[in-house]
Write an enzyme that holds these catalytic residues in place. Structure first.
Site, mmCIF file in Angstrom:
data_model
loop_
_atom_site.group_PDB
_atom_site.id
_atom_site.type_symbol
_atom_site.label_atom_id
_atom_site.label_comp_id
_atom_site.label_asym_id
_atom_site.label_seq_id
_atom_site.Cartn_x
_atom_site.Cartn_y
_atom_site.Cartn_z
ATOM 1 N N ARG A 295 0.871 -1.178 0.000
ATOM 2 C CA ARG A 295 0.000 0.000 0.000
ATOM 3 C C ARG A 295 0.914 1.237 0.000
ATOM 4 N NH1 ARG A 295 -3.607 -2.580 -1.579
ATOM 5 N NH2 ARG A 295 -5.623 -3.017 -0.609
ATOM 6 N N GLU B 41 -3.367 7.955 -4.278
ATOM 7 C CA GLU B 41 -3.723 7.526 -5.639
ATOM 8 C C GLU B 41 -4.912 8.318 -6.153
ATOM 9 O OE1 GLU B 41 -4.119 3.250 -5.492
ATOM 10 O OE2 GLU B 41 -2.114 3.058 -4.640
ATOM 11 N N HIS C 253 -1.412 0.511 -9.839
ATOM 12 C CA HIS C 253 -2.086 -0.377 -8.866
ATOM 13 C C HIS C 253 -2.763 -1.567 -9.569
ATOM 14 C CE1 HIS C 253 -3.943 -0.392 -4.579
ATOM 15 N NE2 HIS C 253 -3.739 -1.636 -5.026
HETATM 16 N N1 LIG Z 1 -0.946 -3.900 -5.189
HETATM 17 C C1 LIG Z 1 -1.987 -4.694 -5.084
HETATM 18 O O1 LIG Z 1 -2.829 -4.723 -5.978
HETATM 19 C C2 LIG Z 1 -2.116 -5.609 -3.908
HETATM 20 C C3 LIG Z 1 -2.644 -6.884 -4.111
HETATM 21 C C4 LIG Z 1 -2.781 -7.728 -3.014
HETATM 22 C C5 LIG Z 1 -2.383 -7.310 -1.746
HETATM 23 N N2 LIG Z 1 -1.871 -6.059 -1.587
HETATM 24 C C6 LIG Z 1 -1.423 -5.627 -0.232
HETATM 25 O O2 LIG Z 1 -0.552 -6.617 0.277
HETATM 26 C C7 LIG Z 1 -0.791 -6.751 1.676
HETATM 27 C C8 LIG Z 1 -0.323 -8.112 2.147
HETATM 28 O O3 LIG Z 1 -1.211 -9.117 1.719
HETATM 29 P P1 LIG Z 1 -1.128 -10.621 2.273
HETATM 30 O O4 LIG Z 1 -2.305 -11.335 1.730
HETATM 31 O O5 LIG Z 1 0.247 -11.171 2.055
HETATM 32 O O6 LIG Z 1 -1.332 -10.349 3.829
HETATM 33 P P2 LIG Z 1 -0.927 -11.315 5.040
HETATM 34 O O7 LIG Z 1 -1.783 -10.863 6.170
HETATM 35 O O8 LIG Z 1 -0.935 -12.731 4.617
HETATM 36 O O9 LIG Z 1 0.607 -10.899 5.323
HETATM 37 C C9 LIG Z 1 0.984 -9.688 5.897
HETATM 38 C C10 LIG Z 1 2.213 -9.934 6.770
HETATM 39 O O10 LIG Z 1 2.652 -8.671 7.296
HETATM 40 C C11 LIG Z 1 3.041 -8.889 8.630
HETATM 41 N N3 LIG Z 1 2.999 -7.632 9.395
HETATM 42 C C12 LIG Z 1 1.905 -6.966 9.826
HETATM 43 N N4 LIG Z 1 2.274 -5.850 10.473
HETATM 44 C C13 LIG Z 1 3.620 -5.826 10.480
HETATM 45 C C14 LIG Z 1 4.576 -4.929 11.009
HETATM 46 N N5 LIG Z 1 4.214 -3.829 11.682
HETATM 47 N N6 LIG Z 1 5.892 -5.213 10.809
HETATM 48 C C15 LIG Z 1 6.256 -6.330 10.126
HETATM 49 N N7 LIG Z 1 5.394 -7.215 9.626
HETATM 50 C C16 LIG Z 1 4.084 -6.964 9.783
HETATM 51 C C17 LIG Z 1 2.073 -9.922 9.174
HETATM 52 O O11 LIG Z 1 2.582 -10.581 10.314
HETATM 53 C C18 LIG Z 1 1.927 -10.844 7.971
HETATM 54 O O12 LIG Z 1 2.866 -11.899 7.994
HETATM 55 C C19 LIG Z 1 -2.314 -6.522 1.802
HETATM 56 O O13 LIG Z 1 -2.666 -6.092 3.092
HETATM 57 C C20 LIG Z 1 -2.586 -5.485 0.745
HETATM 58 O O14 LIG Z 1 -2.583 -4.192 1.309
HETATM 59 C C21 LIG Z 1 -1.739 -5.206 -2.635
#
Ligand SMILES: NC(=O)c1ccc[n+]([C@@H]2O[C@H](COP(=O)([O-])OP(=O)(O)OC[C@H]3O[C@@H](n4cnc5c(N)ncnc54)[C@H](O)[C@@H]3O)[C@@H](O)[C@H]2O)c1
Length: 324
Positions: A238, A267, A284
């Site tokens: 994000r 955005e 995005h």
């Molecule tokens: N660009 C895009 O189109 C797109 C697509 C999909 C997901 N995303 C983003 O990717 C993110 C991750 O998705 P996911 O499915 O892998 O999520 P997920 O919940 O499986 O993984 C997120 C990880 O981040 C870790 N985390 C949380 N807070 C933290 C912190 N303060 N410090 C370190 N680690 C921390 C969590 O422990 C977890 O392992 C989503 O939340 C979304 O915002 C963006």
């Protein structure tokens, strides 16, 4: 009486098919995103909202939608939803985890490869008509294979990115608020590190944490100072996880070698300072394959159908509000 649903997008046929028999759905079908007042007006009499990450589901919206029972986000990230406010009003919030991991990981790699091998510059040159032919030092980039990949966030998507790195014979290091089980680390050949050590060792840093109060502005000037001057930052998580002003300064002062971004702080605004040759910019689209976006829309539709069918929506973010 069928439950009334407002979908802020026309979705895909497969998702419409799921909804058609059991819900009365009003779709937003215009190409632009709906203006806020339009969303607030249309949710007034609705029991369900199917929304995108461009819509804020907050106190204001919940107040405007007194009959709302579910807000089904067509995204895994749910920073656009005030889950606590939903919980307070007994509204279920859902997201779409899992179905977009591989597609998003593919795109993180697309960006990583593009910035390392200067694809954006090469493409522009080839199209421009100014390419005069092969030369030994033309658009020389940086090797990817054999380098160190640093993953910040090692959840579903971070791990899918790690899996791909093995094929490039890279060393994979990661940091996360929660250390992964040893089996996962072994399978993906990934080594846990504290953030500062990762910043100092990685050649490519790919960000995969959700946007939370703790991760907002996570990549600030102090982080860029620790990175290698030869390192690249890739962000498909994000926008606000990276302080864009600090990133621009780091690029200007050559604290890092480049960046590849899919997401931005505000955005669709792109700060002029990011429009440089060593920055790859995407709008995005990390999860944007037809297959995956269709699955995401279907998953949101299924969450709505489950709730009104008396079942637990599979992806409830606040399951405590459910009575079943
Ligand atoms: N660009 C895009 O189109 C797109 C697509 C999909 C997901 N995303 C983003 O990717 C993110 C991750 O998705 P996911 O499915 O892998 O999520 P997920 O919940 O499986 O993984 C997120 C990880 O981040 C870790 N985390 C949380 N807070 C933290 C912190 N303060 N410090 C370190 N680690 C921390 C969590 O422990 C977890 O392992 C989503 O939340 C979304 O915002 C963006």
């Amino acid at each position: 009486m069928k439950p009334k649903v407002f979908a802020t997008h026309s979705l895909f046929d497969a998702a419409r098919e799921i909804l058609k028999d059991n819900c009365e759905v009003e779709y937003w079908t215009r190409p632009e995103r709906p203006p806020r007042d339009e969303v607030l007006r249309r949710v007034k009499d609705k029991e369900a909202l199917i929304c995108l990450l461009t819509e804020k589901v907050n106190e204001e919206l919940l107040q405007a939608a007194p009959k709302l029972r579910i807000a089904a986000n067509v995204a895994v990230g749910f920073d656009n939803i005030d889950v606590a406010a939903c919980t307070k009003r007994g509204v279920v919030a859902t997201n779409t985890p899992g179905v977009l991991d591989e597609t998003t990981a593919d795109f993180a790699w697309t960006l990583l490869m593009a910035v390392a091998r200067r694809l954006g510059e090469g493409e522009a040159l080839t199209r421009s008509g100014n390419w005069t032919g092969w030369d030994l030092d033309q658009l020389v980039g940086t090797d990817v294979w054999g380098k160190t990949l640093g993953l910040v966030g090692f959840g579903r998507i971070g791990r899918a990115v790690a899996q791909r790195a093995n094929g490039f014979r890279m060393r994979v290091i990661y940091t996360d608020a929660v250390r992964a089980p040893a089996e996962v680390e072994n399978e993906l050949h990934a080594e846990f590190m504290e953030m500062n050590a990762l910043l100092e060792e990685a050649d490519f840093i790919s960000v995969h944490v959700p946007l939370l109060p703790e991760t907002r502005g996570l990549f600030d000037a102090s982080k860029f100072r620790r990175m290698r001057p030869t390192a690249f930052l890739i962000n498909t998580a994000r926008g606000p996880v990276v302080d864009e002003a600090a990133l621009v300064a780091a690029l200007e002062n050559k604290k890092i070698a480049g960046a590849a971004l899919d997401v931005y702080e505000k955005e669709p605004l792109i700060p002029p300072g990011l429009k440089r040759p060593n920055v790859v910019l995407a709008p995005h689209i990390a999860s944007a394959s037809l297959e995956t976006r269709t699955k995401m829309a279907c998953m949101a539709a299924e969450n709505v159908i489950a709730l009104f069918g008396g079942r637990r929506p599979e992806n409830a973010l606040n399951p405590e509000v459910l009575k079943v």
